[in-house]
Design a protein around this motif. Structure first.
Motif, PDB file in Angstrom:
ATOM      1  N   ALA B  44       0.818  -1.220   0.000  1.00 31.14           N
ATOM      2  CA  ALA B  44       0.000   0.000   0.000  1.00 31.14           C
ATOM      3  C   ALA B  44       0.844   1.259   0.000  1.00 31.14           C
ATOM      4  O   ALA B  44       0.409   2.313   0.418  1.00 31.14           O
ATOM      5  CB  ALA B  44      -0.983   0.015   1.173  1.00 31.14           C
ATOM      6  N   MET B  45       2.105   1.145  -0.478  1.00 30.69           N
ATOM      7  CA  MET B  45       2.975   2.319  -0.530  1.00 30.69           C
ATOM      8  C   MET B  45       2.697   3.183  -1.751  1.00 30.69           C
ATOM      9  O   MET B  45       3.304   4.232  -1.901  1.00 30.69           O
ATOM     10  CB  MET B  45       4.443   1.899  -0.544  1.00 30.69           C
ATOM     11  CG  MET B  45       4.982   1.553   0.819  1.00 30.69           C
ATOM     12  SD  MET B  45       4.742   2.905   2.016  1.00 30.69           S
ATOM     13  CE  MET B  45       6.021   4.049   1.495  1.00 30.69           C
ATOM     14  N   GLY B  46       1.780   2.750  -2.632  1.00 32.07           N
ATOM     15  CA  GLY B  46       1.532   3.520  -3.826  1.00 32.07           C
ATOM     16  C   GLY B  46       2.839   3.797  -4.538  1.00 32.07           C
ATOM     17  O   GLY B  46       3.767   2.996  -4.465  1.00 32.07           O
ATOM     18  N   ASN B 107      -7.317  -1.088  -6.893  1.00 32.95           N
ATOM     19  CA  ASN B 107      -6.135  -1.398  -6.080  1.00 32.95           C
ATOM     20  C   ASN B 107      -4.825  -1.084  -6.786  1.00 32.95           C
ATOM     21  O   ASN B 107      -3.794  -0.920  -6.140  1.00 32.95           O
ATOM     22  CB  ASN B 107      -6.170  -2.867  -5.661  1.00 32.95           C
ATOM     23  CG  ASN B 107      -7.381  -3.169  -4.813  1.00 32.95           C
ATOM     24  OD1 ASN B 107      -7.598  -2.539  -3.791  1.00 32.95           O
ATOM     25  ND2 ASN B 107      -8.203  -4.115  -5.258  1.00 32.95           N
ATOM     26  N   VAL B 108      -4.860  -0.986  -8.111  1.00 39.43           N
ATOM     27  CA  VAL B 108      -3.650  -0.651  -8.867  1.00 39.43           C
ATOM     28  C   VAL B 108      -3.068   0.683  -8.386  1.00 39.43           C
ATOM     29  O   VAL B 108      -1.847   0.890  -8.376  1.00 39.43           O
ATOM     30  CB  VAL B 108      -3.959  -0.625 -10.389  1.00 39.43           C
ATOM     31  CG1 VAL B 108      -4.878   0.515 -10.768  1.00 39.43           C
ATOM     32  CG2 VAL B 108      -2.690  -0.557 -11.208  1.00 39.43           C
ATOM     33  N   ILE B 109      -3.944   1.587  -7.941  1.00 38.69           N
ATOM     34  CA  ILE B 109      -3.535   2.926  -7.484  1.00 38.69           C
ATOM     35  C   ILE B 109      -2.717   2.857  -6.185  1.00 38.69           C
ATOM     36  O   ILE B 109      -1.811   3.651  -5.966  1.00 38.69           O
ATOM     37  CB  ILE B 109      -4.796   3.787  -7.229  1.00 38.69           C
ATOM     38  CG1 ILE B 109      -5.569   4.055  -8.512  1.00 38.69           C
ATOM     39  CG2 ILE B 109      -4.462   5.071  -6.485  1.00 38.69           C
ATOM     40  CD1 ILE B 109      -5.172   5.307  -9.222  1.00 38.69           C
ATOM     41  N   TYR B 110      -3.054   1.935  -5.308  1.00 39.26           N
ATOM     42  CA  TYR B 110      -2.421   1.842  -3.986  1.00 39.26           C
ATOM     43  C   TYR B 110      -1.246   0.867  -3.971  1.00 39.26           C
ATOM     44  O   TYR B 110      -0.545   0.761  -2.974  1.00 39.26           O
ATOM     45  CB  TYR B 110      -3.450   1.365  -2.946  1.00 39.26           C
ATOM     46  CG  TYR B 110      -4.708   2.178  -2.885  1.00 39.26           C
ATOM     47  CD1 TYR B 110      -4.716   3.420  -2.255  1.00 39.26           C
ATOM     48  CD2 TYR B 110      -5.884   1.726  -3.467  1.00 39.26           C
ATOM     49  CE1 TYR B 110      -5.870   4.177  -2.208  1.00 39.26           C
ATOM     50  CE2 TYR B 110      -7.047   2.484  -3.419  1.00 39.26           C
ATOM     51  CZ  TYR B 110      -7.036   3.700  -2.788  1.00 39.26           C
ATOM     52  OH  TYR B 110      -8.176   4.458  -2.746  1.00 39.26           O
ATOM     53  N   SER B 111      -1.067   0.158  -5.076  1.00 36.16           N
ATOM     54  CA  SER B 111      -0.206  -1.018  -5.092  1.00 36.16           C
ATOM     55  C   SER B 111       1.272  -0.681  -5.230  1.00 36.16           C
ATOM     56  O   SER B 111       1.700  -0.041  -6.196  1.00 36.16           O
ATOM     57  CB  SER B 111      -0.628  -1.901  -6.265  1.00 36.16           C
ATOM     58  OG  SER B 111       0.375  -2.824  -6.575  1.00 36.16           O
ATOM     59  N   GLY B 112       2.070  -1.159  -4.287  1.00 34.99           N
ATOM     60  CA  GLY B 112       3.519  -1.056  -4.420  1.00 34.99           C
ATOM     61  C   GLY B 112       4.046  -1.976  -5.517  1.00 34.99           C
ATOM     62  O   GLY B 112       4.995  -1.646  -6.225  1.00 34.99           O
ATOM     63  N   THR B 113       3.415  -3.140  -5.674  1.00 38.32           N
ATOM     64  CA  THR B 113       3.795  -4.080  -6.730  1.00 38.32           C
ATOM     65  C   THR B 113       3.696  -3.419  -8.100  1.00 38.32           C
ATOM     66  O   THR B 113       4.629  -3.465  -8.908  1.00 38.32           O
ATOM     67  CB  THR B 113       2.852  -5.314  -6.713  1.00 38.32           C
ATOM     68  OG1 THR B 113       2.909  -5.897  -5.415  1.00 38.32           O
ATOM     69  CG2 THR B 113       3.239  -6.326  -7.771  1.00 38.32           C
ATOM     70  N   MET B 114       2.566  -2.762  -8.354  1.00 43.37           N
ATOM     71  CA  MET B 114       2.362  -2.107  -9.642  1.00 43.37           C
ATOM     72  C   MET B 114       3.189  -0.831  -9.757  1.00 43.37           C
ATOM     73  O   MET B 114       3.583  -0.422 -10.844  1.00 43.37           O
ATOM     74  CB  MET B 114       0.878  -1.827  -9.867  1.00 43.37           C
ATOM     75  CG  MET B 114       0.097  -3.048 -10.284  1.00 43.37           C
ATOM     76  SD  MET B 114       0.864  -3.903 -11.696  1.00 43.37           S
ATOM     77  CE  MET B 114       0.747  -2.624 -12.951  1.00 43.37           C
ATOM     78  N   SER B 115       3.473  -0.181  -8.631  1.00 46.30           N
ATOM     79  CA  SER B 115       4.330   0.994  -8.652  1.00 46.30           C
ATOM     80  C   SER B 115       5.708   0.645  -9.196  1.00 46.30           C
ATOM     81  O   SER B 115       6.293   1.397  -9.992  1.00 46.30           O
ATOM     82  CB  SER B 115       4.449   1.548  -7.237  1.00 46.30           C
ATOM     83  OG  SER B 115       5.519   2.432  -7.158  1.00 46.30           O
TER      84      SER B 115
END
Lengths: 257, 257
Positions: B44-46, B107-115
């Motif tokens: 959740a690090m965005g 959730n893509v917005i909050y996702s550290g994985t996607m970041s």
């Protein structure tokens, strides 16, 4: 408007930041103001939220009699807390900033200021992030005031469609040199990062992230062009990240063969 | 391919997470692997980056002889450090995950994985974020393996256009119940947050963020639909956040009158 609009003000530089004090001052000429902002600077926090630790909120008095709440979380946390816990009713608009430093082009991705605006947008609240292209804590926010007022009044009048918030950047110029407001797209510009490698007193390596901003986008419809040419830039920003134009192409990959 | 591709592996659950161990195992069947990942969980690090404190990197050995680096920063920091400081050459692809928990829809917005995947995309590197819809630390990642391999091999073969990365979510199902891979758009789904208010032993209020996920999007072309119906979802994701469809409308506001 018969009733004064309820305006939620937040930011990412922290509740005492001069940029936010300017924003509050302008908002008080338009409506009823409630401030819910981070208790410490949260720049470059992106869209972080606090799920693995607890959140604290304190009612504080800074320099007005307004309702102000200081929150231990990120800008996105502040908006969630304000809407779900503090306000008791939905704000008519959420404004974030005025940030000390640009959030144009790719910076929108890293921006806590815009994260707060996006979070409000996700909640269905019309929202705007404001940034002044001056990182100085003692930056002069005077020239921002009429543009902030105009844009907020227009959003209150017209509304914003579902899924769209505004990213407003204001050039670092005296008011008489600002040419007006320009609606833009996000420029394709990047940071060319460098890491400044150092040794701590115990001999362990550490790094500072540094870098320079490079705009290779030649378009005259971008936020970078507007700011370089003396305009306030307004970019409509969405949180549907789907690259719709590439779906058909991906389908041609036959991933299930 | 004549030469083995160089694969950068990162995540947001931290370098010891089982999901990342599975990803490394699959990537070693495809190419040369270098791991640069956070030294502690960063969920959740965005798209946070570390600019106001220093970064540390340590060469570590977890359970293989691969090159692995543990970094004190966020997922986006890890990618920046890997590309600019550690690798010495550009990776052919960056894969992030496999996340313990869904990063579908909003959730893509909050996702550290996607970041991390987006950061690699910003650097012009083909990138994919993988997530399993199971938050359990001891989740079974076995069923993910063939889908991860297929998607990575396809991206290495076809490439990805500038400005597009992939968000892959895998349903929590035994392998024989997974129906295949579906290209999707991001569903319009939200969290309905609630704050669990408590008092600490000193009598001070604090909050935990909780909530439930609500999907009001009826489309059968969304990632949520795919996951609910037993498919692996692949959403092409972009970091140009401009709501291009709304520019003309904004221009009709006559903001300069």
């Amino acid at each position: 408007m018969n009733k004064k609009p309820l305006i939620l003000v937040t930011n990412d530089d922290g509740i005492t930041a001069p940029g936010m004090r300017t924003l509050i001052e302008v908002m008080k000429t338009i409506g009823e103001v409630v401030v819910v902002a981070p208790d410490s600077p949260q720049s470059a926090m992106g869209h972080a939220i606090t799920i693995n630790s607890t959140l604290h909120v304190e009612k504080v008095q800074i320099d007005t009699d307004d309702l102000e709440y200081s929150c231990s979380g990120t800008p996105a946390d502040c908006v969630k807390l304000a809407v779900k816990q503090i306000l008791g009713r939905r704000p008519d608009i959420c404004v974030s900033g005025i940030n000390h430093g640009s959030n144009s082009s790719i910076n929108v991705i890293y921006s806590g200021t815009m994260s707060a605006a996006l979070e409000a947008g996700i909640e269905g609240i019309p929202a705007i992030g404001f940034s002044l292209c001056d990182y100085n804590w003692n930056a002069d926010f005077e020239a921002c005031k009429p543009y902030v007022k105009t844009i907020v009044e227009n959003v209150l009048q017209h509304g914003l469609p579902e899924g769209v918030v505004l990213n407003v950047n204001i050039p670092k110029l005296p008011q008489k040199e600002i040419k007006g407001i320009k609606v833009c797209r996000q420029a394709k510009a990047n940071w060319e990062e460098e890491f400044d490698k150092r040794k701590n007193p115990q001999g362990r390596d550490y790094y500072w992230l540094t870098g320079k901003f490079v705009n290779l986008d030649q378009g005259e419809d971008t936020d970078e062009w507007a700011l370089e040419n003396g305009y306030v830039s307004v970019v409509p920003v969405q949180f549907d990240l789907t690259a719709h134009h590439y779906i058909q192409n991906l389908n041609s990959w036959n991933l299930n063969d």
